[in-house]
Design a protein around this motif. Structure first.
Motif, mmCIF file in Angstrom:
data_model
loop_
_atom_site.group_PDB
_atom_site.id
_atom_site.type_symbol
_atom_site.label_atom_id
_atom_site.label_comp_id
_atom_site.label_asym_id
_atom_site.label_seq_id
_atom_site.Cartn_x
_atom_site.Cartn_y
_atom_site.Cartn_z
ATOM 1 N N VAL A 17 0.837 -1.201 0.000
ATOM 2 C CA VAL A 17 0.000 0.000 0.000
ATOM 3 C C VAL A 17 0.873 1.253 0.000
ATOM 4 C CG1 VAL A 17 -1.737 1.300 1.318
ATOM 5 C CG2 VAL A 17 -1.995 -1.163 1.023
ATOM 6 N N GLU A 36 -6.429 1.142 6.045
ATOM 7 C CA GLU A 36 -5.021 0.825 6.266
ATOM 8 C C GLU A 36 -4.451 -0.022 5.128
ATOM 9 O OE1 GLU A 36 -2.525 -1.842 9.418
ATOM 10 O OE2 GLU A 36 -4.072 -0.513 10.241
ATOM 11 N N ASP A 37 -5.279 -0.884 4.554
ATOM 12 C CA ASP A 37 -4.819 -1.810 3.521
ATOM 13 C C ASP A 37 -5.498 -1.593 2.171
ATOM 14 O OD1 ASP A 37 -3.104 -3.073 5.321
ATOM 15 O OD2 ASP A 37 -4.675 -4.426 6.013
ATOM 16 N N TRP A 56 -4.715 -4.834 -0.114
ATOM 17 C CA TRP A 56 -3.674 -5.713 0.407
ATOM 18 C C TRP A 56 -4.271 -6.625 1.465
ATOM 19 C CZ3 TRP A 56 0.501 -8.207 -0.176
ATOM 20 C CH2 TRP A 56 1.289 -8.617 0.881
ATOM 21 N N ASN A 58 -2.852 -8.943 4.051
ATOM 22 C CA ASN A 58 -1.609 -9.310 4.725
ATOM 23 C C ASN A 58 -1.573 -10.784 5.121
ATOM 24 O OD1 ASN A 58 0.980 -8.557 5.776
ATOM 25 N ND2 ASN A 58 0.086 -8.779 7.824
#
Length: 168
Positions: A17, A36-37, A56, A58
């Motif tokens: 990111v 956040e992602d 994203w 994770n």
């Protein structure tokens, strides 16, 4: 300043990111951090403007890129669009076109497994982003022919994919 950003990006890998945000900003695209992602950015193409979303995951180390023009498919056109999607997707090595069933929007989607480090380099970021844009730019006329000119998927692909020689 822009050259400094490119030089910094070129030497490093970064969380996906963060790398994509820096890459988008270096291209002069306004980035919206959805979470956040997740990122969102507007991109002006040759045919239309696109919304690109980067997500994203994770836990899986998977980066998903979605590229969406504002093309909504009327319910009566869904069968012919599904046929078109099948014919187009046969020609792709990476990524695929899809129709979101909840809002009938066409999109291009590509997921990349980044491995154990979960880091993204500049070359890979550029390749992923450019791939999505290039595929939409290449196949956008096909969808136009099918949706608005009532061409069959085969005819639309044949007419849209004519390679021109030289310049006019």
């Amino acid at each position: 300043m822009l050259d400094d950003q490119w030089e910094q990006l070129d030497q490093d890998e970064a969380p996906p990111v963060d790398m994509l945000a820096a890459f988008f900003e270096a291209r002069g695209w306004s980035v919206d951090r959805v979470g956040e992602d997740e990122l969102s950015v507007e991109i002006k193409g040759n045919w239309t403007s696109y919304q690109m979303r980067a997500v994203w995951r994770n836990e899986d180390h998977v980066l998903q890129i979605l590229l969406l023009p504002e093309i909504r498919v009327p319910d009566e056109k869904k069968p012919v669009i599904y046929e078109t999607l099948g014919l187009i997707n046969e020609q792709l090595w990476l990524g695929h076109f899809d129709l979101w069933s909840n809002n009938n929007i066409l999109l291009f989607r590509h997921a990349t497994l980044l491995g154990g480090s979960g880091m993204l380099g500049l070359d890979q970021a550029q390749t992923i982003v450019d791939l999505a844009i290039e595929e939409w730019e290449r196949f956008y006329p096909v969808f136009q022919f099918v949706l608005w000119s009532d061409k069959s998927p085969q005819d639309a692909i044949e007419h849209a994919m004519v390679d021109t020689a030289g310049e006019a």
